[in-house]
Design a protein around this motif. Structure first.
Motif, short mmCIF file in Angstrom:
data_model
loop_
_atom_site.label_atom_id
_atom_site.label_comp_id
_atom_site.label_asym_id
_atom_site.label_seq_id
_atom_site.Cartn_x
_atom_site.Cartn_y
_atom_site.Cartn_z
N ALA A 2 5.32 -0.81 -12.27
CA ALA A 2 5.58 0.63 -12.30
C ALA A 2 6.67 1.00 -11.30
CB ALA A 2 4.30 1.40 -11.99
N LYS A 3 6.62 0.38 -10.11
CA LYS A 3 7.65 0.64 -9.10
C LYS A 3 9.02 0.17 -9.58
CE LYS A 3 9.04 1.90 -4.96
NZ LYS A 3 8.98 3.31 -4.50
N ARG A 50 0.82 -1.22 0.00
CA ARG A 50 0.00 0.00 0.00
C ARG A 50 0.86 1.27 0.00
NH1 ARG A 50 -2.92 0.90 5.51
NH2 ARG A 50 -0.76 1.52 5.98
N ARG A 91 0.39 -4.30 -11.85
CA ARG A 91 0.57 -3.01 -12.51
C ARG A 91 1.39 -2.07 -11.64
NH1 ARG A 91 -4.44 -1.97 -13.72
NH2 ARG A 91 -4.93 -0.77 -11.84
N LYS A 92 1.09 -2.05 -10.33
CA LYS A 92 1.81 -1.15 -9.43
C LYS A 92 3.24 -1.65 -9.18
CE LYS A 92 -1.58 1.73 -8.92
NZ LYS A 92 -2.43 1.76 -7.72
N GLN A 93 3.44 -2.95 -9.10
CA GLN A 93 4.79 -3.48 -8.89
C GLN A 93 5.68 -3.22 -10.11
OE1 GLN A 93 4.07 -7.65 -7.73
NE2 GLN A 93 4.85 -7.14 -5.71
N GLU A 139 -4.19 -4.91 -10.24
CA GLU A 139 -3.77 -3.80 -9.37
C GLU A 139 -2.39 -4.07 -8.77
OE1 GLU A 139 -3.88 -0.30 -6.89
OE2 GLU A 139 -4.69 -0.87 -8.83
N SER A 176 10.35 2.57 -12.07
CA SER A 176 10.81 3.81 -11.45
C SER A 176 12.18 3.64 -10.80
CB SER A 176 9.80 4.29 -10.41
OG SER A 176 9.82 3.48 -9.23
N VAL A 215 4.56 0.57 -2.61
CA VAL A 215 4.33 0.20 -4.01
C VAL A 215 3.14 0.95 -4.61
CG1 VAL A 215 3.88 -1.75 -5.57
CG2 VAL A 215 5.35 -2.06 -3.59
N GLY A 216 2.21 1.39 -3.77
CA GLY A 216 1.08 2.17 -4.25
C GLY A 216 -0.18 1.38 -4.53
N VAL A 217 -0.24 0.13 -4.05
CA VAL A 217 -1.43 -0.69 -4.24
C VAL A 217 -2.60 -0.10 -3.46
CG1 VAL A 217 -2.48 -2.94 -3.73
CG2 VAL A 217 -0.18 -2.82 -4.73
#
Length: 595
Positions: free
Chosen positions: A282-283, A243, A278-280, A275, A286, A246-248
Motif C-alpha cells: 500500500a505504501k 510502524r 499488505r502495508k508495504q 500485515e 501511494s 509504513v503503518g504496520v
C-alpha cells in the motif's frame, strides 16, 4: 376415436422428446439449443484461508464471467483467482493449470467453479470447446530506463523501494511470482528488536550489545560481526519505521524465540506476514512505485568497467531490458525451494526434506550475481524449522505456542528430548532422531487461549483437525491414544514439567521460560516435523549493502538485501531475526542506491 388416440400418442411422444432434449435458449429471433441453461450459478470450495464462494455466469454453454463473492485468502493470492478466471474464460474450460505458488488457493477456487457447474446441472464437458485466444509466441521487446531496478517484491525489496523512492529515485520492482511478499508473506513475521517499547513496559532489560551477542552465538560465531552490529543497532529503528512510516500495527505483546537471551520479538497484527506486506505494498502504491508481477529477472549486465547497469527480464508477453542510471538491488530471497542447489551445498537437504518456502525461493538472484563475479558466503548453512506440516512442509503457526512458553514437546515414547526454546537447528536435528522423525507438541486450554491461536490461525487449525495432525481431548490419555503415544510416559513428563514450573527451574532441559503449567483441559497435541526454512548463505555484502566480488572489492551499481545475502546469520538464524535483517538492510540498500 382411433384417429384421436393416434394424435394423442404423437403429441405424447413429442413432449417426451422435448423433455429429453437440451434446453432451448432464444436470442432475438433465433432459437439455439444448449446443453446448459443460461444463468448465474453459485459454488463453494475450500482454499488455504477457508471457504471461497463464486458466482459463475453461463450463456450459450459458455462461461462469460466469474465473480468471487467471498474469500479469506492471504492478501495477494487473489491474483491467482484473477489469473484462473482469465484462463477459464479464454478457453471456456475448467481444465486449467493451477497458479504456481498458490496451490491451495487455486484448488479451492477451481473447486468452487466446478461446484457452480454442478449447481447448473452441468458437467465440464458440456461447455463449448474453444481455443485460447493467446499470443503468437513472439514476445514484445521493451527497453526502459530507470534510476533503480529492484529484483524481488518481498519484505527486503519493498523496504528498499520505499526508501529509494523517498530519496527521490525513479524505482521499479520486478517480481516473478503473481503476488508480492515472498517468504515474508507466509511467515509469522515476528521482529526481534532490543529496547523496544513493550520490553520497557514489562521491565525487561535488554541492549543492542546483548542482541548482537545472541546473534553471534546463535550462528556459532561464523557471522560477519560488522553486519551483525548493523542489524543490532538499527533493528529498533526499523520496527519503528514500519510502524510510523509504513503503518504496520504491532500487537501489544511479544514472543520469546529460541536462542534469544530475553523476550524481545514484536508480533505484527494477526501474527503473520500479511500485515507487513499488505502495508508495504500500500505504501509503495501511494508512492507510485510500479511492481511488475509475473516478471522474472534473467540476467544482470555491466559496462566495460564492470559496473552493473541493467537487468534483462522476461514477462508473460514481453521481454524487458531495464537500463539503470544508479543501481540494481537484488532482494530475491534464498534457495530453500531449489533442491538441486540445496544438495550442491548440503547433500543432506535432498528431496526427502520438505520446505516451508514459497516455490519462488530458487536462488535466482544468487546465481545472477555470481555470474558477474559476486562472492558468495555461507552457502552450506541451511536451516530447518522444527514445527512444520509432516505432509507438505508448510510452517505451522500452531507452533507459535512454543514461543509463548506454553508447551512441551515429546516423542512417540511420551518423553521430552530437547529444550523447547532451543535454537531451531538444534530442535530440528533432535526431532530427526526421534521415532518416525516427528515430534508432538502438548498444550492445554489455557496455553491455547494465551497464545491466541484460535483468534489468529483458525483456518490452519481446521486443516490440522481435518488431516489428523491435531487432536483435542478431555484427558492426556485420550489425546495420547489418538497418536499412539505412550500415555503413561506422557503423563509422567507433563507432571514433572508442572513441578518444574512451580519450582521455577527445569531440571531436565533448563527451559528458559515457563509461564504456566499444562493441567487445564481440554488438552491439545500437534504432530510436526522439521522442514527447510532459511538459507543463511548468499551474496557477500558490506555494511552499505553493496555486493562484494571475489577479490573483495565492491561491485559498483549492485546492492543486495534479505535472504539473498550471506554472512549475517552464520550457521543458523535465530527466530524473528529475519524481519530485522530484511528491514534494516532493505532500507540501507534503498538509501545508498539512491545516492
Amino acid at each position: 376415436m382411433k384417429k384421436f388416440l393416434a394424435i394423442l400418442l404423437a403429441m405424447t411422444m413429442l413432449i417426451g422428446l422435448v423433455g429429453c432434449s437440451n434446453a432451448k435458449q432464444t436470442q432475438g429471433d433465433k432459437a439455439t439449443t444448449t446443453a446448459i441453461k443460461d444463468g448465474k450459478y453459485k459454488g463453494e470450495g475450500k482454499g488455504k484461508g477457508g471457504a471461497i464462494s463464486v458466482e459463475v455466469t453461463i450463456e450459450n454453454d459458455t462461461i462469460t464471467d466469474i465473480k468471487v463473492l467471498n474469500q479469506k485468502e492471504t492478501p495477494g493470492y487473489e491474483t491467482a483467482m484473477n489469473t484462473l478466471t482469465k484462463n477459464i474464460i479464454s478457453t471456456n474450460s475448467v481444465d486449467v493449470d493451477i497458479v504456481s505458488g498458490c496451490t491451495l488457493t487455486s484448488k479451492g477456487f477451481l473447486e468452487a467453479v466446478n461446484a457452480a457447474l454442478t449447481a447448473a446441472g452441468a458437467k465440464a464437458d458440456m461447455l463449448k470447446k474453444l481455443q485460447a485466444s493467446g499470443t503468437t509466441g513472439t514476445k514484445k521487446e521493451v527497453n526502459e530506463n530507470h534510476d533503480i531496478v529492484i529484483i524481488g517484491a518481498g519484505g527486503a525489496g519493498l523496504s528498499a523501494a520505499i526508501e529509494a523512492k523517498k530519496a527521490g529515485a525513479d524505482v521499479i520492482v520486478l517480481e516473478k511470482m503473481p503476488m508480492a511478499g515472498g517468504n515474508t508473506l507466509i511467515s509469522g513475521a515476528e521482529y526481534a528488536a532490543p529496547n523496544n517499547w513493550i520490553q520497557k513496559k514489562e521491565g525487561i532489560k535488554d541492549s543492542t550489545d546483548q542482541f548482537m551477542k545472541d546473534i553471534l552465538k546463535g550462528g556459532d560465531n561464523k557471522n560477519n560481526p560488522e553486519l551483525v552490529k548493523v542489524v543490532a543497532e538499527n533493528a529498533l529503528a526499523g520496527a519503528e519505521w514500519l510502524r510510523d512510516e509504513v503503518g504496520v500495527i504491532w500487537e501489544d505483546q511479544m514472543m520469546f524465540f529460541g536462542g534469544h537471551s530475553v523476550k524481545r520479538s514484536l508480533i505484527p497484527l494477526g501474527a503473520n506476514g500479511k500485515e507487513i506486506i499488505r502495508k508495504q505494498v500500500a505504501k509503495a502504491e501511494s508512492l507510485n512505485i510500479p511492481i511488475l508481477y509475473n516478471t522474472t529477472a534473467k540476467a544482470l549486465f555491466t559496462d566495460t568497467k564492470g559496473k552493473v547497469v541493467g537487468v534483462q527480464a522476461e514477462g508473460e508477453d514481453k521481454n524487458y531490458t531495464f537500463n539503470t542510471k544508479k543501481a540494481v538491488i537484488i532482494a530475491s530471497g534464498g534457495f530453500g525451494s531449489n533442491i538441486e542447489m540445496r544438495v550442491k551445498y548440503d547433500p543432506k537437504m535432498d528431496k526427502n526434506v520438505l520446505s516451508t518456502n514459497t516455490v519462488g525461493s530458487t536462488g535466482d538472484g544468487i546465481v545472477m550475481a555470481e555470474k558477474i563475479g559476486a562472492a558468495l558466503e555461507g552457502m552450506e548453512y541451511i536451516q530447518t524449522y522444527p514445527i512444520c506440516d509432516p505432509l507438505t512442509g508448510t510452517l505451522l503457526y500452531f507452533g507459535d505456542a512454543r514461543m509463548y512458553g506454553h508447551t512441551i514437546m515429546v516423542n512417540k515414547e511420551g518423553k521430552r528430548f530437547v529444550e523447547e526454546l532451543e535454537r531451531r537447528d538444534v530442535i530440528s536435528m533432535a526431532i530427526k532422531e526421534q521415532t518416525g522423525h516427528v515430534a508432538y507438541q502438548i498444550l492445554d486450554q489455557k496455553g491455547l487461549e494465551e497464545s491466541n491461536l484460535e483468534e489468529h490461525h483458525g483456518p490452519e487449525i481446521d486443516y490440522l483437525y481435518k488431516n489428523k495432525l491435531l487432536v483435542k481431548a478431555d484427558t492426556l490419555e485420550e489425546a495420547a491414544k489418538f497418536f499412539d503415544i505412550n500415555a503413561k510416559e506422557l503423563k509422567g513428563s507433563v507432571d514433572r514439567y508442572n513441578g518444574y514450573v512451580k519450582a521455577g527451574k527445569d531440571l531436565e532441559f533448563n527451559k528458559r521460560s515457563m509461564p504456566s503449567t499444562i493441567e487445564k483441559g481440554p488438552f491439545y497435541i500437534l504432530k510436526a516435523a522439521p522442514a527447510v526454512h532459511h538459507t543463511m548463505g548468499g551474496i557477500k555484502i558490506n555494511t552499505k549493502a553493496q555486493a562484494i566480488n571475489k577479490d573483495g572489492k565492491v561491485i559498483e551499481g549492485l546492492y543486495a538485501a534479505g535472504e539473498v545475502t550471506g554472512g549475517i546469520h552464520g550457521t543458523n538464524r535465530l527466530g524473528s531475526n529475519a524481519l530485522a535483517d530484511i528491514t534494516v538492510f532493505g532500507r540501507i540498500a534503498g538509501q545508498n542506491a539512491a545516492k
